[in-house]
Write an enzyme that holds these catalytic residues in place. Structure first.
Site: not given
Length: 429
Positions: A131, A310
């Site tokens: 992530d 992201d």
């Protein structure tokens, strides 16, 4: 309950050739990432429940990031605001629980970038999400008291000769009142042959029920230390400082097949031309770059905004007023769901969406922009750009998988920049 969007991509570690087992491995390499799923159901319709769940998860993830940033630096950038916890509508929560109990295949559709890592000596294996929108590593502990941990791999500190308990604690709060929390440890962490010693992480002892349907055990964050809940250097930062990688950057390639995360450089076989780099605003702790513009069918709709890249978010989000301005240029578009900021457009005339940061213009394919029809047999489709106030200010957008699938993306600590390049091969995204 589904709490985050990310890809259920079970990662196999790439084999790096060595002359003998005793020789050191190459300092960096690829992690294979199988096909990612989307928010489109098998019948071609928009998966509203999953999309709403991701939106709630995204709000709460970045709410926690801002809390961490404020705790670590003493302030927030201008315009940033810590919002109230978001929670799932009861109807959506009920629908997701019912689906998860009815069919195992629903779990296979969760969206996560997940891959196997090892922690400890000898190594204990975990499936974690990669992530770029967070900075901490956590996995369940053998001491976890939550029923959610029963289906997870758990960390046993007593089984590792390199484990060390540290001071402090780790805690993330979710909208249903549950938490992910635990103590802080240091241990050896290995990802694709890249070994980091004394990596801080949390073997969590409470795990939110929100993760019950999530096949991954935990999360490995790849953002900057400023948004770390542990106030510690993330794995890749330590990998560079310990000379475990050749280059202080990593690259993402997302496609229907052959997807990979390349640690310690960029895979030149997967992109064409040069990589266009843009400076990161290090004050935020995110992979945030400024000077962006978005166009519809070649006409600029909104310009001079910041973007956070992201990998832990599936779609794209922008401030409500800016997203409304964009869709005003899309013929036939209208607000589909005011509560969650989704818009629809005529399926047969999908807009050609493109982003630019002052250099090349990079196009979002029609397939990547289309999340599915509004209902079975409908002629209108839901767009992958939604309007949401995430607390990131009125000029910051969040670009996830729906953006990253269109380009090769390099996250460079050495240049303090994010880079984009055109893909080398055409793929069915």
């Amino acid at each position: 309950m589904l709490v985050k969007s990310a890809l259920v991509a079970f990662v196999t570690l790439a084999t790096l050739a060595t002359a003998t087992p005793m020789q050191p491995r190459q300092a960096g390499g690829p992690i294979s990432l199988p096909k990612r799923s989307t928010f489109t159901k098998s019948d071609g319709t928009f998966d509203y429940d999953k999309a709403v769940a991701q939106t709630v998860a995204t709000k709460n993830k970045h709410r926690q990031n801002l809390i961490n940033l404020q705790n670590n630096t003493g302030s927030l950038p201008q315009g940033f605001e810590i919002k109230a916890l978001a929670s799932l509508p009861s109807s959506v929560e009920a629908n997701l629980k019912r689906r998860q109990s009815e069919a195992l295949s629903d779990e296979e559709d969760d969206e996560e970038w997940a891959g196997t890592i090892s922690i400890g000596s000898p190594g204990q294996s975990f499936l974690v999400d990669f992530d770029t929108g967070s900075s901490d590593l956590w996995v369940p502990s053998l001491s976890c008291t939550s029923s959610t941990c029963s289906a997870k791999s758990t960390y046993d500190s007593s089984a590792s000769s390199t484990s060390s308990k540290e001071s402090g604690s780790f805690s993330i709060e979710y909208g249903d009142g549950s938490t992910v929390s635990g103590p802080v440890y240091e241990d050896t962490v290995t990802v694709a042959g890249i070994q980091v010693s004394k990596q801080k992480f949390s073997p969590v002892t409470t795990l939110s029920s929100s993760f019950a349907s999530d096949p991954a055990d935990g999360i490995l964050g790849l953002a900057f230390p400023a948004i770390s809940n542990l106030d510690a250097d993330p794995f890749f930062v330590n990998a560079n400082s310990q000379n475990a990688v050749d280059s202080n950057e990593f690259g993402f390639y997302l496609a229907s097949s052959g997807s990979e995360l390349y640690l310690g450089g960029a895979n030149s076989d997967l992109y064409s031309g040069s990589i266009e780099y843009h400076d990161v605003d290090t004050s935020t702790g995110f992979w945030q770059i400024s000077g962006a513009s978005i166009a519809s069918d070649g006409t600029t709709a909104v310009s001079e905004f910041a973007t956070i890249i992201d990998s832990g978010t599936t779609i794209m989000y922008g401030p409500p007023s800016a997203v409304k301005e964009f869709y005003a240029q899309v013929s036939g578009s209208k607000l589909y769901d005011s509560a969650n900021g989704f818009y629809s457009f005529p399926c047969e005339s999908a807009p050609e969406v493109s982003f630019s940061w002052g250099g090349d213009s990079f196009t979002v394919s029609a397939d990547n922009f289309n999340l599915g029809t509004t209902s079975s047999g409908a002629s209108t489709c839901v767009g992958a750009l939604a309007a949401e106030d995430l607390g990131l200010g009125d000029n910051t957008w969040l670009l996830g998988d729906s953006w990253m699938k269109n380009v090769y993306t390099v996250f460079s600590f050495s240049k303090t920049a994010v880079g984009f390049a055109n893909l080398a091969l055409e793929s069915n995204f």
